[in-house]
Design an enzyme around this catalytic site. Structure first.
Site, short mmCIF file in Angstrom:
data_model
loop_
_atom_site.label_atom_id
_atom_site.label_comp_id
_atom_site.label_asym_id
_atom_site.label_seq_id
_atom_site.Cartn_x
_atom_site.Cartn_y
_atom_site.Cartn_z
N GLU A 60 7.11 5.98 -2.79
CA GLU A 60 7.70 5.73 -4.12
C GLU A 60 8.63 4.53 -4.03
OE1 GLU A 60 7.09 7.30 -6.96
OE2 GLU A 60 5.64 8.64 -6.01
N LEU A 88 -3.03 -7.49 3.32
CA LEU A 88 -3.59 -8.41 4.29
C LEU A 88 -4.84 -9.11 3.76
CD1 LEU A 88 -3.37 -9.55 7.12
CD2 LEU A 88 -4.67 -7.59 7.95
N HIS A 139 -8.42 -2.06 -3.09
CA HIS A 139 -7.14 -1.83 -3.77
C HIS A 139 -6.71 -3.07 -4.55
CE1 HIS A 139 -6.57 2.06 -2.11
NE2 HIS A 139 -6.21 1.67 -0.89
N HIS A 146 0.82 -1.21 0.00
CA HIS A 146 0.00 0.00 0.00
C HIS A 146 0.85 1.25 0.00
CE1 HIS A 146 -2.60 3.20 1.47
NE2 HIS A 146 -3.60 2.50 0.95
N GLY A 160 -9.16 -6.32 -0.49
CA GLY A 160 -10.07 -5.18 -0.45
C GLY A 160 -10.13 -4.51 -1.81
#
Length: 89
Positions: free
Chosen positions: A48, A73, A78, A12, A76
């Site tokens: 980055e 984890l 994303h 993430h 979801g």
């Protein structure tokens, strides 16, 4: 020497550099365990390199096969939507 296969570990991303560094260190350990010529990390946001930048760097280094491995984890939004949309681009 050109690297034909490249694994991009995607996390993430965090505003905390220490959290991002954990992902970088995981990528370094993963490199000795997988059958890829190179392993790098990328972040979806807040850090980055970005996913497109990491993929571009792998191709610029000679990769003809780039595999993206999400490091989340759970699956979801994303994982199920945002990352596939980035990869389509």
């Amino acid at each position: 020497m050109a690297k034909d296969s490249h694994l991009v570990l995607v996390a993430h991303g965090s505003r905390r550099q220490s959290a991002n560094q954990e992902v970088v260190e995981l990528g370094l350990r993963l490199a000795s365990l997988v059958d890829f010529d190179a392993v790098s990390v990328a972040f979806l946001e807040l850090a980055e390199p970005s996913i497109p930048d990491s993929i571009d760097r792998a191709i610029d280094a000679g990769a003809t096969r780039v595999v993206v491995l999400p490091y989340f984890l759970s699956e979801g939004r994303h994982v199920s939507e945002d990352i596939p949309e980035l990869l389509k681009a």
